[in-house]
Motif scaffolding. Structure first.
Motif, PDB file in Angstrom:
ATOM      1  N   THR A   3     -19.537   7.249  18.727  1.00  0.00           N
ATOM      2  CA  THR A   3     -20.422   6.636  18.184  1.00  0.00           C
ATOM      3  C   THR A   3     -19.819   5.478  18.053  1.00  0.00           C
ATOM      4  N   ASN A   9     -27.918   3.586  15.258  1.00  0.00           N
ATOM      5  CA  ASN A   9     -28.130   4.400  16.672  1.00  0.00           C
ATOM      6  C   ASN A   9     -29.773   3.859  16.938  1.00  0.00           C
ATOM      7  N   ASN A  32     -25.419   2.334  19.072  1.00  0.00           N
ATOM      8  CA  ASN A  32     -25.170   3.210  19.627  1.00  0.00           C
ATOM      9  C   ASN A  32     -26.266   4.020  19.665  1.00  0.00           C
TER      10      ASN A  32
END
Length: 458
Positions: A3, A9, A32
């Protein structure tokens, strides 16, 4: 998975592989991206990774999206959840919002739908990330949103007049604007252009579809609520007037609002204050209201289905957006614009459009306006195998009895006949007919009642 620590995320939980891949491809540049097709896989990922966002499908194996939402908000309250579904049931949407979902949108969706939902969610949660170094969350994704949504294209006299009006009204501090135009003419583009050219451009541009908001959800959607203010209110929620404060709030399809909703909206626009559900404190707001409708001005001002006092509150400055058939000189420009857009989007290198295609377009009435042109250009680019778009790459459906060329000029009668044709074409499937008409299913239901259109028994 490796990542990028500078990106937040995001988890996409959807059992449909096509939509899962589509969502991931749209979001991978700024996030990500992690994906899962079952709740058990998603929760396994959430135990090992911290997620800023969860894009959550409603219909899933193992458990439905509402149950997943409840579990996420209890165990991972910092994760913002956006619900996505092909369900037209507003009760499901209301339940999801009350249980902590930040936003929602429906399948099928476009990249613009996802980006605008993420933009709204960032503002609602106050989440600040390294997506960009811009001042506010709305600005963070502005370039991406503009890329997906597009801009006003054309050189005709008609569209230049619209652009002149945009430039004039944008410089006023808070003049309310009403945009009138047929479906597919680009009313939201005009609203966003007013925002972008105004002193409010660095603030939030919010967009709400008024035909999709039930009376019972108005206060929660526009005023917000505090945690515990009602059953299943698991978290605080900012309403639109708080989210878009100092910015611009775009109210689409105002002509479809019920009388009850009109009264509520009028009251808050007169007071310029809101009270969040669950509190007693009134909070002032500073917002420019831009609204839009495909209703004729005469219908809006006849006092039967729309309050005159609300019309005067919203329509201080009226912009009439012409249909594509009334700005035919822009057709070649728009066609080439969409060709370049689709080339870039699909990685193609189609060089030109055959003159016969332009001649065909110039004779076609484009009942779906610019949205229809974009769609048929996208289809043509998909099926073209050479370096030139030709007439055989296009399917233009001209109705045998074209309402535009008809001798009937009563707009309500034309609308009634169009609805009946759409219902007949879809075998009275209301969901499919509403898609064909490009309106919400509940707006179609209200029109069938209004015009006394008989529906066959199920």
């Amino acid at each position: 998975m490796t990542t990028n620590q500078e990106k937040p995320n995001i988890l996409i939980l959807d059992d449909d592989p096509v939509y899962r891949r589509l969502s991931a491809s749209i979001l991978k540049e700024k996030f990500n991206v992690f994906t899962a097709e079952k709740p058990s896989e998603g929760f396994k990922l959430m135990k090992t990774q911290s997620f800023s966002f969860l894009i959550l499908d409603y219909i899933l194996p193992e458990m439905d999206g509402i149950k997943v939402l409840e579990k996420v908000k209890k165990e991972y309250p910092e994760t913002e959840v956006v619900l996505i579904s092909n369900s037209g049931n507003m009760d499901t949407v209301i339940e999801a919002l009350r249980k902590g979902a930040s936003d929602y949108f429906k399948k099928p969706f476009t990249p613009a739908d996802i980006w605008m939902s993420i933009e709204r969610t960032i503002k609602l949660s106050g989440l600040k990330t390294e997506l960009n170094q811009q001042k506010r969350a709305n600005t963070i994704l502005k370039q991406d949103i503009h890329k997906e949504i597009g801009s006003i294209i054309g050189q005709s006299k008609e569209i230049r007049e619209v652009i002149d009006q945009i430039n004039m009204v944008a410089q006023t501090p808070d003049t309310s604007v009403l945009i009138i135009g047929e479906s597919g003419t680009g009313k939201e583009l005009v609203a966003r252009a007013i925002h972008d050219k105004s002193p409010r451009s660095n603030e939030v541009f919010g967009a709400a579809n008024m035909s999709a908001i039930p009376d019972s959800l108005f206060e929660s959607e526009f005023f917000g609520h505090v945690k515990g203010s009602f059953t299943d209110a698991y978290a605080d929620k900012a309403g639109w007037f708080e989210t878009a404060n100092k910015g611009t709030l775009f109210l689409d399809e105002i002509g479809e609002m019920s009388m009850g909703l009109q009264v509520k909206l009028l009251r808050v626009l007169e007071d310029r204050k809101t009270i969040k559900v669950g509190t007693q404190k009134s909070v002032p707001f500073d917002i420019r209201i831009v609204s839009a409708t495909n209703k004729n001005l005469d219908i809006l001002t006849d006092g039967t289905s729309f309050r005159l006092d609300l019309f005067h509150r919203l329509g201080t400055f009226v912009v009439h957006l012409p249909p594509l058939r009334e700005r035919k000189t822009d057709i070649p420009i728009l066609a080439n614009h969409f060709l370049q857009m689709m080339n870039q989007k699909m990685g193609r290198d189609i060089k030109r459009i055959h003159p016969d295609v332009i001649n065909l377009f110039m004779k076609y009435p484009f009942p779906g306006n610019i949205r229809e042109m974009r769609n048929i250009m996208e289809r043509a680019v998909i099926i073209c195998r050479g370096d030139e778009l030709k007439p055989e790459h296009f399917m233009l459906h001209t109705p045998k009895s074209n309402a535009i060329q008809s001798e009937i000029f009563d707009l309500e009668e034309l609308e009634k006949r169009t609805i009946i044709r759409a219902l007949e074409k879809t075998n009275y499937n209301k969901a499919e007919a509403s898609k064909l008409l490009n309106i919400q299913w509940n707006a179609l239901y209200r029109r069938t009642i209004k015009y006394g259109i008989d529906m066959p028994l199920d």
